[in-house]
Design a protein around this motif. Structure first.
Motif, PDB file in Angstrom:
ATOM      1  N   PRO A   1       0.808  -1.231   0.000  1.00 58.88           N
ATOM      2  CA  PRO A   1       0.000   0.000   0.000  1.00 58.88           C
ATOM      3  C   PRO A   1       0.838   1.277   0.000  1.00 58.88           C
ATOM      4  CG  PRO A   1      -0.954  -1.617   1.484  1.00 58.88           C
ATOM      5  CD  PRO A   1       0.348  -2.192   1.033  1.00 58.88           C
ATOM      6  N   ALA A   2       1.983   1.254   0.688  1.00 61.09           N
ATOM      7  CA  ALA A   2       2.903   2.395   0.666  1.00 61.09           C
ATOM      8  C   ALA A   2       4.004   2.112  -0.352  1.00 61.09           C
ATOM      9  CB  ALA A   2       3.511   2.622   2.047  1.00 61.09           C
ATOM     10  N   PRO A   3       4.298   3.030  -1.263  1.00 63.02           N
ATOM     11  CA  PRO A   3       5.349   2.785  -2.260  1.00 63.02           C
ATOM     12  C   PRO A   3       6.701   2.526  -1.602  1.00 63.02           C
ATOM     13  CG  PRO A   3       4.039   4.724  -2.837  1.00 63.02           C
ATOM     14  CD  PRO A   3       3.643   4.343  -1.437  1.00 63.02           C
ATOM     15  N   VAL A   4       7.415   1.539  -2.106  1.00 59.33           N
ATOM     16  CA  VAL A   4       8.755   1.212  -1.605  1.00 59.33           C
ATOM     17  C   VAL A   4       9.691   1.117  -2.810  1.00 59.33           C
ATOM     18  CG1 VAL A   4      10.176  -0.386  -0.269  1.00 59.33           C
ATOM     19  CG2 VAL A   4       7.755  -0.065   0.336  1.00 59.33           C
ATOM     20  N   PRO A   5      10.449   2.164  -3.098  1.00 54.21           N
ATOM     21  CA  PRO A   5      11.372   2.098  -4.225  1.00 54.21           C
ATOM     22  C   PRO A   5      12.444   1.036  -3.993  1.00 54.21           C
ATOM     23  CG  PRO A   5      11.068   4.362  -3.450  1.00 54.21           C
ATOM     24  CD  PRO A   5      10.447   3.470  -2.421  1.00 54.21           C
ATOM     25  N   LEU A   6      12.980   0.527  -5.079  1.00 49.86           N
ATOM     26  CA  LEU A   6      14.094  -0.402  -4.983  1.00 49.86           C
ATOM     27  C   LEU A   6      15.277   0.320  -4.351  1.00 49.86           C
ATOM     28  CD1 LEU A   6      14.584  -3.375  -5.946  1.00 49.86           C
ATOM     29  CD2 LEU A   6      15.717  -2.391  -7.946  1.00 49.86           C
ATOM     30  N   PRO A   7      15.913  -0.262  -3.325  1.00 52.24           N
ATOM     31  CA  PRO A   7      17.086   0.389  -2.722  1.00 52.24           C
ATOM     32  C   PRO A   7      18.123   0.740  -3.777  1.00 52.24           C
ATOM     33  CG  PRO A   7      16.377  -1.452  -1.363  1.00 52.24           C
ATOM     34  CD  PRO A   7      15.551  -1.509  -2.623  1.00 52.24           C
TER      35      PRO A   7
ATOM     36  N   LEU B   1       3.703   1.144   6.880  1.00 56.31           N
ATOM     37  CA  LEU B   1       4.841   0.369   6.403  1.00 56.31           C
ATOM     38  C   LEU B   1       5.721  -0.077   7.564  1.00 56.31           C
ATOM     39  CD1 LEU B   1       6.420  -0.610   3.861  1.00 56.31           C
ATOM     40  CD2 LEU B   1       7.698   1.550   3.995  1.00 56.31           C
ATOM     41  N   ALA B   2       6.107  -1.358   7.528  1.00 59.26           N
ATOM     42  CA  ALA B   2       6.996  -1.919   8.541  1.00 59.26           C
ATOM     43  C   ALA B   2       8.135  -2.643   7.840  1.00 59.26           C
ATOM     44  CB  ALA B   2       6.239  -2.872   9.460  1.00 59.26           C
TER      45      ALA B   2
END
Length: 261
Positions: A11-17, A185-186
């Motif tokens: 649900p929360a965007p997480v860009p690739l590190p 986000l966790a």
């Protein structure tokens, strides 16, 4: 080959590190590898796991070079021949294997491209089995929310890693799992240390009976410090500082019960 890691999977965007320096982006079904061209190993991998739709199709697939990349930029079969090194999957074979049977099979077989491998000392013990099962433990924990997990894994590419057959053998590996918790986000960070098992004195043989693989839970900020990788929102989403008084501590893990989530 495919669309690769999806930053909008949770649900929360997480860009690739984002690692420092130039990398080669290689997309596969449901996962992406950022290949470090000088080290010939992945600097970052990211995979989306739909826990409620995972299939157990059995092992299939053969290790092979990725034709999109020159062979001399990949750590290929010559590094793993006639020694005690495993081709360690970074994105686990089963992680992208969800959905319909055909697409799950394609995704699982794509994990056998060499950019998704890194040298690991052979032999399984409790610590390494725990490392391989971390995603399962996080998936089980996340079942009460979204049943989706994004996992990022790679070797720590240290300048002091020992040389062997034209590459440097990584002594440590990192992993960050991210999911949608009750409060947003966790994320949780982990470190595997194989230093005690790498012995170059006899052509790189796993060195029993030295201590073995050591698995730790560490802060996401510590992983960023060790690697120089920008982990974006994962650092602030880390569950460890919320649960412990000293968030920079390394928590030794012996069983899944030791994991702080």
């Amino acid at each position: 080959m495919a669309d690769g890691y999806d930053l909008d999977f949770l649900p929360a965007p997480v860009p690739l590190p984002l690692p420092p320096g130039a990398v080669r982006e290689l997309t596969y079904p449901r996962f992406t590898v950022l290949l470090h061209p000088e080290r010939r190993l992945a600097a970052v991998t990211g995979v989306n796991i739909e826990g409620s739709r995972l299939l157990d199709l059995g092992r299939s697939g053969e290790w092979r070079l990725d034709p999109r990349v020159d062979a001399d930029l990949q750590t290929g079969p010559e590094v793993y021949a006639r020694n005690d090194l495993d081709r360690g999957h970074l994105v686990r074979r089963r992680d992208p294997g969800w959905g319909g049977a055909a697409e799950a099979r394609e995704a699982m077989e794509a994990t056998f491209f060499y950019p998704n491998a890194a040298p690991q000392a052979a032999g399984f013990n409790q610590s390494k089995e725990l490392w391989l099962g971390l995603e399962d433990h996080v998936l089980a924990y996340a079942e009460s929310t979204d049943q989706r997990v994004s996992v990022f894994t790679a070797p720590v590419l240290g300048d002091d890693d020992p040389p062997y057959r034209g590459i440097l053998i990584p002594l440590r590996f990192w992993k960050v799992a991210a999911w949608q918790g009750p409060d947003g986000l966790a994320a949780a960070g982990f470190l595997l240390d194989q230093s005690d098992l790498v012995d170059l004195s006899e052509g790189l043989r796993a060195a029993p009976p030295l201590g073995g693989f050591r698995t730790f839970q560490v802060s996401v900020a510590e992983i960023a410090r060790l690697t120089g990788i920008d982990l974006g929102p994962l650092t602030d989403a880390d569950v460890l500082p919320r649960r412990t008084a000293r968030p920079t501590d390394r928590i030794p893990l012996a069983t899944p019960a030791d994991i702080v989530l």
